[in-house]
Design a protein around this motif. Structure first.
Motif, PDB file in Angstrom:
ATOM      1  N   ARG A   1       0.835  -1.209   0.000  1.00  0.00           N
ATOM      2  CA  ARG A   1       0.000   0.000   0.000  1.00  0.00           C
ATOM      3  C   ARG A   1       0.872   1.261   0.000  1.00  0.00           C
ATOM      4  NH1 ARG A   1      -5.470  -1.244  -1.064  1.00  0.00           N
ATOM      5  NH2 ARG A   1      -6.060  -3.080   0.156  1.00  0.00           N
ATOM      6  N   CYS A   2       1.987   1.199   0.704  1.00  0.00           N
ATOM      7  CA  CYS A   2       2.832   2.392   0.830  1.00  0.00           C
ATOM      8  C   CYS A   2       3.668   2.632  -0.428  1.00  0.00           C
ATOM      9  CB  CYS A   2       3.719   2.276   2.068  1.00  0.00           C
ATOM     10  SG  CYS A   2       2.798   2.404   3.631  1.00  0.00           S
ATOM     11  N   VAL A   3       4.246   1.577  -1.018  1.00  0.00           N
ATOM     12  CA  VAL A   3       5.017   1.808  -2.237  1.00  0.00           C
ATOM     13  C   VAL A   3       4.101   2.243  -3.366  1.00  0.00           C
ATOM     14  CG1 VAL A   3       6.885   0.248  -1.581  1.00  0.00           C
ATOM     15  CG2 VAL A   3       4.988  -0.630  -2.974  1.00  0.00           C
ATOM     16  N   ASP A   4       2.881   1.723  -3.382  1.00  0.00           N
ATOM     17  CA  ASP A   4       1.918   2.138  -4.405  1.00  0.00           C
ATOM     18  C   ASP A   4       1.617   3.628  -4.280  1.00  0.00           C
ATOM     19  OD1 ASP A   4      -0.100   1.714  -6.500  1.00  0.00           O
ATOM     20  OD2 ASP A   4      -1.567   1.991  -4.894  1.00  0.00           O
ATOM     21  N   THR A   5       1.443   4.089  -3.054  1.00  0.00           N
ATOM     22  CA  THR A   5       1.152   5.506  -2.813  1.00  0.00           C
ATOM     23  C   THR A   5       2.322   6.386  -3.229  1.00  0.00           C
ATOM     24  OG1 THR A   5      -0.312   4.934  -0.982  1.00  0.00           O
ATOM     25  CG2 THR A   5       0.512   7.197  -1.050  1.00  0.00           C
ATOM     26  N   LEU A   6       3.539   6.012  -2.829  1.00  0.00           N
ATOM     27  CA  LEU A   6       4.709   6.825  -3.168  1.00  0.00           C
ATOM     28  C   LEU A   6       4.960   6.839  -4.673  1.00  0.00           C
ATOM     29  CD1 LEU A   6       7.234   5.982  -0.315  1.00  0.00           C
ATOM     30  CD2 LEU A   6       5.779   7.997  -0.554  1.00  0.00           C
ATOM     31  N   ALA A   7       4.773   5.706  -5.331  1.00  0.00           N
ATOM     32  CA  ALA A   7       4.980   5.662  -6.779  1.00  0.00           C
ATOM     33  C   ALA A   7       3.956   6.531  -7.499  1.00  0.00           C
ATOM     34  CB  ALA A   7       4.895   4.220  -7.278  1.00  0.00           C
ATOM     35  N   ASP A   8       2.724   6.552  -6.999  1.00  0.00           N
ATOM     36  CA  ASP A   8       1.680   7.371  -7.615  1.00  0.00           C
ATOM     37  C   ASP A   8       1.947   8.867  -7.433  1.00  0.00           C
ATOM     38  OD1 ASP A   8       0.132   5.457  -8.830  1.00  0.00           O
ATOM     39  OD2 ASP A   8      -1.229   5.205  -7.129  1.00  0.00           O
ATOM     40  N   THR A   9       2.432   9.239  -6.239  1.00  0.00           N
ATOM     41  CA  THR A   9       2.648  10.666  -5.961  1.00  0.00           C
ATOM     42  C   THR A   9       3.974  11.163  -6.517  1.00  0.00           C
ATOM     43  OG1 THR A   9       3.698  10.212  -3.818  1.00  0.00           O
ATOM     44  CG2 THR A   9       1.307  10.508  -3.822  1.00  0.00           C
ATOM     45  N   GLY A  10       4.922  10.236  -6.737  1.00  0.00           N
ATOM     46  CA  GLY A  10       6.238  10.641  -7.211  1.00  0.00           C
ATOM     47  C   GLY A  10       7.087  11.290  -6.144  1.00  0.00           C
TER      48      GLY A  10
ATOM     49  N   ALA B   1      -3.396  -3.975 -12.785  1.00  0.00           N
ATOM     50  CA  ALA B   1      -4.752  -3.575 -12.399  1.00  0.00           C
ATOM     51  C   ALA B   1      -4.751  -2.231 -11.674  1.00  0.00           C
ATOM     52  CB  ALA B   1      -5.400  -4.656 -11.530  1.00  0.00           C
ATOM     53  N   GLY B   2      -3.844  -1.338 -12.078  1.00  0.00           N
ATOM     54  CA  GLY B   2      -3.810   0.012 -11.518  1.00  0.00           C
ATOM     55  C   GLY B   2      -3.062   0.160 -10.218  1.00  0.00           C
ATOM     56  N   GLU B   3      -2.484  -0.936  -9.680  1.00  0.00           N
ATOM     57  CA  GLU B   3      -1.753  -0.870  -8.410  1.00  0.00           C
ATOM     58  C   GLU B   3      -0.313  -1.354  -8.587  1.00  0.00           C
ATOM     59  OE1 GLU B   3      -3.546  -1.939  -4.506  1.00  0.00           O
ATOM     60  OE2 GLU B   3      -5.132  -2.797  -5.750  1.00  0.00           O
ATOM     61  N   HIS B   4       0.600  -0.711  -7.851  1.00  0.00           N
ATOM     62  CA  HIS B   4       1.985  -1.155  -7.825  1.00  0.00           C
ATOM     63  C   HIS B   4       2.157  -2.273  -6.802  1.00  0.00           C
ATOM     64  CE1 HIS B   4       2.200   2.987  -9.363  1.00  0.00           C
ATOM     65  NE2 HIS B   4       3.266   2.592 -10.030  1.00  0.00           N
ATOM     66  N   PHE B   5       3.096  -3.172  -7.075  1.00  0.00           N
ATOM     67  CA  PHE B   5       3.440  -4.202  -6.100  1.00  0.00           C
ATOM     68  C   PHE B   5       4.955  -4.319  -6.020  1.00  0.00           C
ATOM     69  CE2 PHE B   5       2.853  -6.386 -10.144  1.00  0.00           C
ATOM     70  CZ  PHE B   5       3.929  -7.258 -10.226  1.00  0.00           C
ATOM     71  N   ALA B   6       5.447  -4.742  -4.852  1.00  0.00           N
ATOM     72  CA  ALA B   6       6.885  -4.808  -4.617  1.00  0.00           C
ATOM     73  C   ALA B   6       7.462  -6.196  -4.849  1.00  0.00           C
ATOM     74  CB  ALA B   6       7.201  -4.372  -3.184  1.00  0.00           C
TER      75      ALA B   6
END
Length: 291
Positions: A69-78, A125-130
């Motif tokens: 959830r956190c890496v997805d958020t950071l990747a989206d915000t840059g 599906a629109g989400e990043h994963f680590a």
């Protein structure tokens, strides 16, 4: 550094969050921006608030779901924020792959003074994963474990639910890698890997790297307990691509179509069933503190 903590309040490690506060204070971080959440899906909102408040180092307390959830958020915000993991979850696959120990003091030291590295992520599906995304057998196994067994049995829950799903019927699937059809046939599991290690230290993808701008792709055709036992044995004691029930490839972009809806999971968190997937590798998407 402006330090924040995003903590899953339901996860435990060592002396718990009280010990984390004490360790941070000993290291000179007496008043971090402290934010607790009851579920990992609540973490993105709190992480965005912490970044807006000026955090440049964020400790994430929890398991692979919190990390995702956190890496997805950071990747989206840059946001150019460093993420530091305190592995307080069940499997902790991401932390284990980075040699971050389940020790609060050691993990804090890595966060404060460890090396900063830019890691690739997968996106599906629109989400990043680590670590890994999957559809089919592994997603069904994870979903079952999340329905109460994991809280009682920990990692053993996955073995119990795996036994329950080894007999699941295959689904007709078509997989395209970088624009070329690569697989077509009945499949019991499709995996997309950014990092190769799964539970128990087993290498699902022997050649996976979070620094090469590619995703590893695996399709399993194993059915029944015997074929799955042979497949997992080959993964544990040899190379996955030597298994007669597994096909392994690599690509920057992946498309998957299923004949009927199949359950999806990202880094150990179940999502809704899908009939088609588009995935890609995202280069240097997030900064992580490592030993």
């Amino acid at each position: 550094m402006n330090v924040a903590v995003i903590a899953h309040a339901g996860k435990s490690l060592g002396g718990g969050l009280d010990e984390l506060r004490r360790v941070l204070a000993r290291e000179g971080v007496e008043t971090p921006d402290w934010r607790e959440v009851p579920k990992s899906r609540k973490a993105p909102k709190q992480l965005r608030k912490a970044v807006e408040a000026g955090a440049d180092l964020v400790f994430v307390w929890g398991g692979d779901g919190m990390v995702q959830r956190c890496v997805d958020t950071l990747a989206d915000t840059g946001a150019r924020v460093t993420l530091a993991v305190i592995p307080a979850g069940t499997a902790n696959l991401f932390a284990s792959s980075l040699s971050i120990p389940q020790d609060i003091a050691a993990a804090v030291r890595i966060g404060l003074s460890g090396t900063r590295r830019r890691f690739d992520l997968g996106k599906v599906a629109g989400e990043h994963f680590a670590v890994m995304a999957g559809a089919g057998f592994d997603a069904a196994m994870i979903d079952d474990a999340d329905r109460g067994m994991k809280s009682r049995a920990g990692k053993l829950a996955y073995f119990g639910t795996a036994v329950r799903h080894v007999g699941d019927d295959p689904v007709q699937a078509t997989v395209t890698l970088d624009g070329t059809q690569w697989f077509s046939g009945p499949a019991t599991c499709v995996l997309l890997g950014n990092i190769g290690t799964i539970a128990g230290g087993i290498e699902a993808f022997d050649d996976a790297s979070p620094f090469d701008g590619r995703l590893e792709v695996g399709v399993s055709t194993a059915q029944g307990a015997l074929q799955w036992a042979r497949t997992l044995g080959r993964m544990a004691f040899g190379r996955t691509d030597d298994s007669p029930f597994v096909q392994v490839g690599s690509a920057r972009k992946v498309k998957v179509r299923f004949a009927s809806p199949v359950l999806l999971e990202l880094d150990g968190g179940a999502r809704t069933p899908v009939r088609k997937l588009k995935a890609k590798a995202v280069r240097a998407a997030v900064t992580i503190a490592v030993p």
